[in-house]
Scaffold this active site. Sequence first.
Site, PDB file in Angstrom:
ATOM      1  N   VAL A  21      77.155  56.885-108.482  1.00  0.00           N
ATOM      2  CA  VAL A  21      77.693  58.222-108.662  1.00  0.00           C
ATOM      3  C   VAL A  21      77.954  58.834-107.290  1.00  0.00           C
ATOM      4  O   VAL A  21      77.025  59.008-106.496  1.00  0.00           O
ATOM      5  CB  VAL A  21      76.721  59.110-109.474  1.00  0.00           C
ATOM      6  CG1 VAL A  21      77.263  60.529-109.597  1.00  0.00           C
ATOM      7  CG2 VAL A  21      76.475  58.507-110.855  1.00  0.00           C
ATOM      8  N   GLU A  22      79.215  59.106-107.018  1.00  0.00           N
ATOM      9  CA  GLU A  22      79.644  59.683-105.750  1.00  0.00           C
ATOM     10  C   GLU A  22      79.910  61.178-105.968  1.00  0.00           C
ATOM     11  O   GLU A  22      80.641  61.550-106.879  1.00  0.00           O
ATOM     12  CB  GLU A  22      80.918  58.979-105.289  1.00  0.00           C
ATOM     13  CG  GLU A  22      81.490  59.445-103.981  1.00  0.00           C
ATOM     14  CD  GLU A  22      82.738  58.665-103.595  1.00  0.00           C
ATOM     15  OE1 GLU A  22      83.373  59.061-102.606  1.00  0.00           O
ATOM     16  OE2 GLU A  22      83.091  57.676-104.286  1.00  0.00           O
TER      17      GLU A  22
END
Length: 135
Positions: A127-128
């Site tokens: 998850v960025e």
Amino acid sequence: MPQPQLSTLDHFVLTVASIPDTLAFYEDILGMRRDFFTTAQGEQRWALLFGQMKINLHEAGREFEPKARHPTAGSGDLCFLTDAPLQAWVDHFNSRNVAIEAGPVRRTGARAALMSLYVRDPDGNLVEVSEALHD
């Protein structure tokens, strides 16, 4: 005749091992809202809402049709934009004992250069969280 063009993303499906664990992470850590809905076919489903987007959730082994050919929990690599300063996310992740895997690092987004942090959700999806750079 010109080729038709897409305009935006409405939703995507994330296959997960545990819907309750996924809802808790995305709600408590990323600030999304859970949504329980019934489809036109009478199926009861969970989703996560943020901005004008939606993530529909499929539990691994109990996916809805039609589905991806090989749905797998933990195979996602997702990038979300934020209007908050990235340091606020660093502080938030640290306060919630969410390990930052990488960042802040400069990346290239769809519309702008980004400064990004990377964490993992309960399934190991990458998850960025990214802040657009306006330089």
